[in-house]
Design an enzyme around this catalytic site. Structure first.
Site: not given
Ligand code: OXD
Ligand code: MN
Length: 599
Positions: A74, A214, A223, A243, A265, A267, A292, A384
């Site tokens: 991102r 991406y 998002k 989130h 993100s 974690c 998510d 991913r």
């Molecule tokens: C993030 C994702 O970046 O879920 O939070 O991809």
């Molecule tokens: Mn996320």
């Protein structure tokens, strides 16, 4: 070009027609979400070298993509919230005035789909028949996006049928920003990193993304819609877009307790959402609703109800293994897409952490030969897997319930090497909002930025809140007043390190011990002691079956460093100063009482 469009929704038709005039694609394709459609696109992508079909004996129905190395995450510096006023976007969002952004986009995007097909993807975020679900329509010139959206959202003819002639939808425009001249051959991953813009128009509920193919930049249901635009809808309509993962904890008695948890993100949200409890904790089970995003509203009895708006997982691959997350490994064992992972000699995928021993030879994420010890990563750190929810062996039986699941506890967590104990319960909702608002995490590779820096990430929503963050925090107080009883809130930190630099807590499946304490607190079965930071478990309050965790290590893990906490209150103030007059009064009071508790 627009023969027999499969809808009579006049707003949709006007918008698609206008897009055709502006973007000048060679063809228009209305997606029906069918397997045949996806297979045909994938076959075409494989045919021109833009995707690799993985060995069907090892990974059936699965494909590998390699992105342009400049388009791997991102891009927050290119992400804009184009509100009518600076106050509406707030101090944590990049703002460009809507009219200025539209003029810029119109210039950038004139003819941007030349030589390509424009796909129209009608999609639904959320379960069929749910009052919480939202319809979106994405226009894109990326077939990768089409096949990915089919996994991450519900795409099908029923979406247009349910939309009808006047139904509400969020229009989402996406282009990779690389028109093709006549006869020009396409690159494997067309993109335009120099000009990338991801723009949100919250007042209009409208999204335009240009230049990147991406993940969150391009799969606009995730998002962009389900967090940034949905947070604005939630503010206006009295609900929350968060989130957060959602999981179910099943006790040996069969009692079911749902928990929603926000982490910044990368974690380990997917790992936590699919946690496998240690066998020694006989009969405790975790089921997954989502990994998510959570949309939450008050239910008919004033209870908190949540849905996962997504239909798939877009999980970080590195570190995922049968040991750390067997459920995720099963979820991506077939019918999945992989981006920027390595390719094995027998046509399967590999990434760092998948096995202890790397294979002797791989093709890395950039298509180069790779051998162990060559000094390069085989998979990109933000590589991913894109896997359907329905592949997940621990999927909760109510994951697609249109009414959502009742959430009994909320967790906030960050990646903190020092200063924050393993778990603490907030004194009440207001203190919980404070703990969420002051959440901080050490940076990882999911977005651009320096790995290791501590960044304040209120509610893990810093990059995802579609309006003024301070007003969003205020909304949490307003929202709680509509609940019969706000759920208890907890703060967790799996990442604390000891003096020797090693993680103090084993994490992964052993996080079930934390979850059990949380669930026991929810049901009033276990005690806690008061501290300046919150209510803490005692050593004896934890279920230690099967884990030899000495009380001395526990004391280190749970210790509070009052000096560091005092220092942290200054950083909280720094954050609050940014919010100026929008800061909810409750948070100022919470900070004052924290300071009082610390002296
Ligand atoms: C993030 C994702 O970046 O879920 O939070 O991809
Ligand atoms: Mn996320």
């Amino acid at each position: 070009m627009m023969e027999n469009p499969p809808t009579r929704n006049s707003r949709l038709l006007r918008w698609v027609n206008k897009s055709v005039r502006l973007f000048k694609p060679d063809a228009v394709h209305w997606c029906d979400g069918s397997k045949a459609e996806s297979e045909a696109l994938l076959a075409e992508l494989v045919g021109r070298g833009a995707a690799i079909r993985l060995n069907p004996a090892k990974r059936p129905d699965s494909f590998l993509f390699r992105s342009d190395p400049r388009d791997v995450a991102r891009m927050e510096s290119r992400t804009f919230v184009c509100s009518q006023s600076a106050d509406a976007a707030g101090p944590t969002n990049n703002l460009v005035e809507p009219e200025a952004m539209k003029a810029r986009l119109e210039r950038l995007m004139a003819g941007c789909m030349r030589g390509r097909t424009m796909f129209v993807i009608p999609f639904r975020m959320g379960p069929a028949g749910s009052p919480m679900s939202i319809t979106g329509v994405q226009i894109t010139d990326s077939p990768y996006v089409v096949v990915s959206m089919r996994i991450m959202a519900h795409v099908g003819r029923d979406v247009l049928r349910d939309l009808g002639e006047r139904g509400f939808f969020v229009p989402c425009v996406h282009s990779v920003g690389r028109p093709l001249a006549p006869g020009e051959t396409d690159s494997a991953w067309p993109c335009n990193p120099e000009e990338t813009v991801i723009a949100h128009f919250p007042e209009e509920r409208y999204i335009v993304s240009y230049g990147s193919g991406y993940g969150g930049n391009a799969l606009l249901g995730k998002k962009c819609l389900a967090l940034r635009i949905a947070s604005v809808l939630g503010r206006d309509q009295g609900w929350l877009a968060e989130h957060m993962l959602i999981l179910g904890v099943e006790a040996p008695s069969g009692e079911k307790t749902y928990v929603a948890a926000a982490f910044p993100s990368a974690c380990g949200k997917t790992n936590f959402a699919m946690l496998v409890p240690p066998a020694s904790m006989h009969g405790w089970k975790v089921t997954t609703v989502g990994d998510d995003i959570a949309w939450m509203r008050p239910g008919p009895a004033g209870e908190l109800r949540a849905i996962n708006p997504e239909s798939g997982f877009f999980g970080v691959a590195p570190g995922t293994s049968v040991r750390t997350n067997p459920n995720a490994m099963a979820a991506c064992s077939h019918g999945s897409l992989f981006t920027n992972v390595a390719l094995t000699d027998d046509g399967d995928v590999w990434w760092e952490g998948m096995t202890d021993e790397p294979p002797a030879h791989l093709i890395d994420w950039q298509g180069h030969d790779w051998t162990p010890g060559c000094g390069r990563l085989a998979a990109h750190p933000n590589s991913r897997f894109t896997a359907p929810l329905s592949n997940c062996p621990c999927l909760d039986a109510s994951a697609c319930d249109p009414e959502g699941v009742p959430v009994a506890a909320i967790l906030y967590g960050g990646r903190r090497m020092s200063d924050i104990p393993l778990v603490a319960q907030a004194f009440n909702w207001s203190h919980g909002v404070y703990l969420g608002a002051t959440l901080g995490s050490e940076q990882t590779a999911a977005a651009e930025g320096r790995v290791g820096d501590l960044r304040r990430d209120p509610m893990a929503m810093l990059p995802f809140c579609g309006y003024n963050m301070a007003d969003y925090l205020r909304h949490h107080f307003k929202f709680a007043r509509r609940l019969a009883e706000p759920p208890p809130v907890f703060h967790v930190n799996w990442f604390r390190k000891g003096a020797d630099g090693k993680f103090l807590w084993p994490g992964y499946g052993d996080n079930m011990r934390v979850l059990r304490w949380v669930v026991d607190r929810v049901h009033g079965r276990v005690g806690a002691r008061e501290s300046a930071f919150g209510l803490l478990p005692r050593y004896a309050d934890f279920d230690w079956r099967g884990l030899d965790f000495p009380e001395g290590s526990w004391n280190e893990l749970m210790s509070l460093d009052r000096d560091r906490l005092r220092l942290a209150t200054l950083q909280h103030e720094e954050l609050f100063l940014k919010f100026a007059e929008h800061l909810p009064r409750e948070l100022t009071c919470e900070r004052e009482s924290l300071i009082a508790r610390l002296y």
